[in-house]
Design an enzyme around this catalytic site. Structure first.
Site, PDB file in Angstrom:
ATOM      1  N   GLU A 123       0.708  -1.247   0.014  1.00 51.82           N
ATOM      2  CA  GLU A 123       0.059   0.000   0.023  1.00 51.82           C
ATOM      3  C   GLU A 123       0.766   1.366   0.020  1.00 51.82           C
ATOM      4  O   GLU A 123       0.641   2.262  -0.671  1.00 51.82           O
ATOM      5  CB  GLU A 123      -0.889  -0.012   1.145  1.00 51.82           C
ATOM      6  CG  GLU A 123      -1.937  -1.067   1.212  1.00 51.82           C
ATOM      7  CD  GLU A 123      -2.998  -1.113   2.344  1.00 51.82           C
ATOM      8  OE1 GLU A 123      -4.168  -0.351   2.086  1.00 51.82           O
ATOM      9  OE2 GLU A 123      -2.613  -1.634   3.396  1.00 51.82           O
ATOM     10  N   GLU A 143      -3.554  -9.840   4.121  1.00 50.63           N
ATOM     11  CA  GLU A 143      -4.855  -9.287   4.733  1.00 50.63           C
ATOM     12  C   GLU A 143      -5.734 -10.577   4.866  1.00 50.63           C
ATOM     13  O   GLU A 143      -6.283 -10.655   5.838  1.00 50.63           O
ATOM     14  CB  GLU A 143      -5.335  -8.360   4.228  1.00 50.63           C
ATOM     15  CG  GLU A 143      -4.591  -6.984   4.406  1.00 50.63           C
ATOM     16  CD  GLU A 143      -3.441  -6.617   3.587  1.00 50.63           C
ATOM     17  OE1 GLU A 143      -3.130  -7.435   2.812  1.00 50.63           O
ATOM     18  OE2 GLU A 143      -2.937  -5.582   3.599  1.00 50.63           O
TER      19      GLU A 143
HETATM   20  C1  1HE Z   1       6.559  -8.208  12.230  1.00 53.07           C
HETATM   21  C2  1HE Z   1       6.136  -7.955  10.916  1.00 53.07           C
HETATM   22  C3  1HE Z   1       4.798  -7.513  10.934  1.00 53.07           C
HETATM   23  C4  1HE Z   1       7.968  -9.228  10.644  1.00 53.07           C
HETATM   24  N1  1HE Z   1       4.233  -7.031  12.047  1.00 53.07           N
HETATM   25  N2  1HE Z   1       6.340  -7.773  13.227  1.00 53.07           N
HETATM   26  N3  1HE Z   1       2.322  -8.348   7.246  1.00 53.07           N
HETATM   27  C5  1HE Z   1       2.360  -9.775   7.160  1.00 53.07           C
HETATM   28  O1  1HE Z   1       1.473 -10.453   7.343  1.00 53.07           O
HETATM   29  C6  1HE Z   1       3.737 -10.273   6.878  1.00 53.07           C
HETATM   30  C7  1HE Z   1       4.176 -10.831   8.257  1.00 53.07           C
HETATM   31  N4  1HE Z   1       5.786 -10.740   7.908  1.00 53.07           N
HETATM   32  C8  1HE Z   1       6.404 -11.962   7.078  1.00 53.07           C
HETATM   33  O2  1HE Z   1       5.672 -12.619   6.500  1.00 53.07           O
HETATM   34  C9  1HE Z   1       7.652 -11.984   7.175  1.00 53.07           C
HETATM   35  O3  1HE Z   1       8.260 -11.453   8.378  1.00 53.07           O
HETATM   36  C10 1HE Z   1       8.487 -11.517   6.007  1.00 53.07           C
HETATM   37  C11 1HE Z   1       8.446 -12.303   4.658  1.00 53.07           C
HETATM   38  C12 1HE Z   1       8.063  -9.985   5.889  1.00 53.07           C
HETATM   39  C13 1HE Z   1      10.120 -11.568   6.420  1.00 53.07           C
HETATM   40  O4  1HE Z   1      10.361 -12.707   6.671  1.00 53.07           O
HETATM   41  P1  1HE Z   1      12.074 -12.949   7.683  1.00 53.07           P
HETATM   42  O5  1HE Z   1      12.166 -14.508   7.842  1.00 53.07           O
HETATM   43  O6  1HE Z   1      12.794 -11.998   6.790  1.00 53.07           O
HETATM   44  O7  1HE Z   1      11.654 -12.167   8.918  1.00 53.07           O
HETATM   45  P2  1HE Z   1      11.047 -12.668  10.261  1.00 53.07           P
HETATM   46  O8  1HE Z   1      11.949 -13.885  11.138  1.00 53.07           O
HETATM   47  O9  1HE Z   1       9.387 -13.594   9.987  1.00 53.07           O
HETATM   48  O10 1HE Z   1      10.533 -11.338  10.941  1.00 53.07           O
HETATM   49  C14 1HE Z   1      11.595 -10.631  11.755  1.00 53.07           C
HETATM   50  C15 1HE Z   1      11.051 -10.139  12.904  1.00 53.07           C
HETATM   51  O11 1HE Z   1      10.050  -9.095  12.459  1.00 53.07           O
HETATM   52  C16 1HE Z   1      10.335 -10.858  13.917  1.00 53.07           C
HETATM   53  O12 1HE Z   1      10.270 -10.364  14.962  1.00 53.07           O
HETATM   54  P3  1HE Z   1      11.452 -11.130  16.393  1.00 53.07           P
HETATM   55  O13 1HE Z   1      11.064 -10.049  17.438  1.00 53.07           O
HETATM   56  O14 1HE Z   1      10.663 -12.660  16.410  1.00 53.07           O
HETATM   57  O15 1HE Z   1      12.570 -10.995  15.652  1.00 53.07           O
HETATM   58  C17 1HE Z   1       8.779 -10.662  13.330  1.00 53.07           C
HETATM   59  O16 1HE Z   1       7.826 -10.963  14.176  1.00 53.07           O
HETATM   60  C18 1HE Z   1       8.885  -9.247  12.898  1.00 53.07           C
HETATM   61  N5  1HE Z   1       7.744  -8.892  11.918  1.00 53.07           N
HETATM   62  N6  1HE Z   1       6.639  -8.885  10.044  1.00 53.07           N
HETATM   63  C19 1HE Z   1       5.108  -7.019  13.200  1.00 53.07           C
HETATM   64  N7  1HE Z   1       3.976  -7.299   9.836  1.00 53.07           N
HETATM   65  C20 1HE Z   1      -3.141  -0.667   7.003  1.00 53.07           C
HETATM   66  S1  1HE Z   1      -3.598  -2.089   6.877  1.00 53.07           S
HETATM   67  C21 1HE Z   1      -2.329  -2.947   6.414  1.00 53.07           C
HETATM   68  C22 1HE Z   1      -2.752  -4.446   6.600  1.00 53.07           C
HETATM   69  C23 1HE Z   1      -1.386  -5.346   6.511  1.00 53.07           C
HETATM   70  O17 1HE Z   1      -0.295  -4.995   6.217  1.00 53.07           O
HETATM   71  S2  1HE Z   1      -1.519  -7.099   6.774  1.00 53.07           S
HETATM   72  C24 1HE Z   1       0.021  -7.603   6.280  1.00 53.07           C
HETATM   73  C25 1HE Z   1       0.721  -7.877   7.677  1.00 53.07           C
END
Ligand code: 1HE
Length: 269
Positions: A123, A143
């Site tokens: 977005e 989402e």
């Molecule tokens: C996060 C987030 C997040 C990572 N919010 N903390 N977005 C999603 O559903 C995408 C969710 N994220 C992922 O699928 C993956 O993290 C990625 C593909 C983006 C990256 O993977 P990777 O292996 O490089 O990283 P990771 O190990 O998954 O994440 C590293 C850290 O970032 C980890 O935290 P930690 O404390 O355990 O190290 C994750 O929890 C954190 N992290 N993504 C919070 N999104 C206005 S409305 C919009 C609606 C949306 O955007 S919905 C989609 C949300």
């Protein structure tokens, strides 16, 4: 020779979830929360708004990119569970306000993407005017899988690029597009090799920054509105915008330079 890069000063330097630098007329705004994959929390969204409303007058174009291994993981999901329905509406509206300042701001924005460009990260990217994708890019709208809906303007901007049917597929089935597919369907205008995104982004941004300011204004503010209008209204507004732009001294100087052989011809690239 490349413009020297200098860190932003003052209020822009205080935005700790962004890293902002100036390279002549081009300002580089980096999402700077790599540990959380540049997930967009409330502070980061507010800082984006502050950055895009606080650009110095010398800035004529912006490059927007993400620090670390991904452009952006979208909405910070850790903040989601704490919100009431009423707070969620206000939250979504805060994204709209921030991204409005990107799409309908003073200067064109080139997003340089790598890795995840998902959810709210997509977005954000589609609020920019030009998108450059490195080959590692993957686009997703998880989402649907997370039980939520887009809230950062995606439902208005993404169908205009790829059509509502493709967006519905991404949201309903979790379909992920790679960089080449994204280019083909219109999510980006350029694909470049890994590590080449910023060079391409800056090359484009410097070209854009050299345009007459009124031409850039017309592309940012008149073009999308005309594209949304009926033909009769669109043609009328186009005439007004064309007359305003061509009446500006910057246009007259450029046209004179071409007629006197001092300006570049259009050439195959
Ligand atoms: C996060 C987030 C997040 C990572 N919010 N903390 N977005 C999603 O559903 C995408 C969710 N994220 C992922 O699928 C993956 O993290 C990625 C593909 C983006 C990256 O993977 P990777 O292996 O490089 O990283 P990771 O190990 O998954 O994440 C590293 C850290 O970032 C980890 O935290 P930690 O404390 O355990 O190290 C994750 O929890 C954190 N992290 N993504 C919070 N999104 C206005 S409305 C919009 C609606 C949306 O955007 S919905 C989609 C949300």
């Amino acid at each position: 020779m490349a413009e020297p890069t200098v860190p932003a000063t003052g209020a822009l330097a205080a935005l700790d979830l962004l890293r902002i630098e100036h390279a002549g007329a081009v300002t580089h705004v980096r999402l700077n929360r790599p540990v959380k994959r540049n997930a967009l929390n409330d502070t980061l969204v507010a800082q984006l708004q502050a950055a895009f409303t606080g650009l110095p007058p010398e800035t004529c174009a912006v490059v927007l990119s993400g620090e670390g291994s991904h452009f952006s993981a979208g909405l910070d999901l850790s903040e989601l569970s704490e919100r009431s329905v009423a707070e969620a509406v206000v939250h979504s509206r805060s994204w709209h306000a921030a991204f409005e300042h990107i799409q309908f701001g003073r200067v064109p924005v080139v997003a340089v993407m790598h890795g995840a460009v998902v959810g709210g990260g997509l977005e954000l990217a589609v609020a920019a005017h030009i998108r450059v994708a490195e080959r590692s890019v993957f686009y997703g709208l998880p989402e649907g899988q997370r039980g939520i809906f887009v809230g950062g303007g995606g439902s208005t901007r993404i169908p205009r690029l790829i059509g509502a049917a493709r967006m519905a597929d991404m949201m309903l089935t979790g379909r992920v597009y790679d960089a080449e597919e994204g280019l083909r369907i219109g999510l980006s205008q350029y694909v470049v090799d890994e590590g080449q995104g910023l060079a391409k982004g800056f090359e484009l941004a410097h070209k854009i920054a050299a345009n007459a300011p009124l031409s850039n204004f017309a592309v940012l503010h008149a073009l999308p509105r005309i594209a949304d209008m009926g033909q009769a209204e669109g043609l009328f507004l186009e005439s007004l915008m064309a007359a305003i732009a061509s009446g500006d001294p910057a246009a007259k100087d450029r046209i004179k330079a071409f007629l006197e052989g001092r300006a570049a011809k259009v050439a195959k690239q």
